[in-house]
Scaffold this active site. Sequence first.
Site, PDB file in Angstrom:
ATOM      1  N   ASP A   1       4.072  -4.558   3.668  1.00  0.00           N
ATOM      2  CA  ASP A   1       5.508  -4.793   3.747  1.00  0.00           C
ATOM      3  C   ASP A   1       5.807  -6.148   4.374  1.00  0.00           C
ATOM      4  OD1 ASP A   1       4.582  -4.003   6.241  1.00  0.00           O
ATOM      5  OD2 ASP A   1       5.961  -2.320   6.460  1.00  0.00           O
TER       6      ASP A   1
ATOM      7  N   HIS B   1       0.833  -1.203   0.000  1.00  0.00           N
ATOM      8  CA  HIS B   1       0.000   0.000   0.000  1.00  0.00           C
ATOM      9  C   HIS B   1       0.871   1.257   0.000  1.00  0.00           C
ATOM     10  CE1 HIS B   1       1.192   0.576   4.174  1.00  0.00           C
ATOM     11  NE2 HIS B   1       0.931  -0.704   4.363  1.00  0.00           N
TER      12      HIS B   1
END
Length: 417
Positions: free
Chosen positions: A326, A51
């Site tokens: 991540d 994102h």
Amino acid sequence: MKTVLARVIGLGSVALGSIFWPQTKSATATECQPKTEDQLELKLVQVLFRHGARTPLKSIPDILEAQWVPKLLAVPTHTHIDYVVTDLQGGPRPPAPVEDSYRTNTLSGGTYPGQLTTVGMQQLYDLGMRLRARYIQEVPFLTPSYSPAEVYVRSTNIVRTIESAKCLVAGLFQQKQTGVVPILTSEAETEILYPNYHNCKLLRALSGHRWAESSKLPAIAKDLQGIQSALGIPTQQQVDFILIRDDMVARQTHGLACPSELVNWRSVVEQRAVDMIYHVYEPSKRENLQLCVGPLLHTVLSNMEEKVKGTSSEPNRKLFLYSVHDTTLMPCLMALGIFDMKWPPYAADITLELLEHRTTKEAFIKVSYLGKEQHIPGCSAVTCPLSEFQQAMSAYALPLDRYKQCCEESKGFPSEL
């Protein structure tokens, strides 16, 4: 455990220190490439992307607080598309307990933690533009407007990843679409787009404790004590380098106030945050990566195999988009053998291309990270025969039924696996 889950999917780049060795092997100009590159036809693209920039998950305690005001979340008009969020079968969107947990707290300035900002929306729009340049303009692979027959979009059931997917699609197709864009999500209990510590008992048993343990590694603990002293954070306050990095990078990305003492420690914070996450994932133990991203890697491989064999239920599908975190990309990079010991930036992407030789019909794979082609260990070249890539990933890909069976264990993998 909700705290652990929220951290695992929300953590958000400097080379790792001397205590760990890097795995990465990037493409170079001298590597031997197949002589038939011009004979390869693109058949399928899959993109796993983080994102965009967001508000921090927590503010560093007892230091100057940044003001995370609502105007930082303004939605650019060029990122608007007509979309709907559904479950994996196209039904109503499932409950979102992780998102709900963010909304029990408010940051200074009045916004919730973990929310996609205007900067983050633009980052994903730009990634969509980069994909457009590659797969519509340079190579006429995708049709210029969104088509549900061609494009599949899946996201974790969290607002920032859903909005990131929307912004990427807006950039990729310039807001041109045929029909509503469905963004598919899963229930938290069955999510495979991030390491699911909350619902995989074995993953929790093998590495859940390593989160707390990572801050106590001697070199990390020493530096943590130093930065707490520099920032005036009481020693009894619960902080770690991952939390500090998260707040620091969010501030710097948005041009918000950051104490000079923290700026002076930036390189140490970057290094130690990666040291911590490397300790948590412990990639030297194959089982950890299997449980973190094994089902996702299996899904990616299955998409390739179905395309090659012509067995896909959606024969016209050309693009799979996965909006993740991540903490998804890092174990994927470790499994691929290309983790560069740097924290993946906002909007980072792993792109996998499936190509087919026009004459022999042999299938090949190309993997890129941050737009740069990678040489996967176990592959004879950057343009990797599918069979070699499958072999390289066989140590980590895990079918969903086997994953579920393993997750029910509490001590180790079932012997038959």
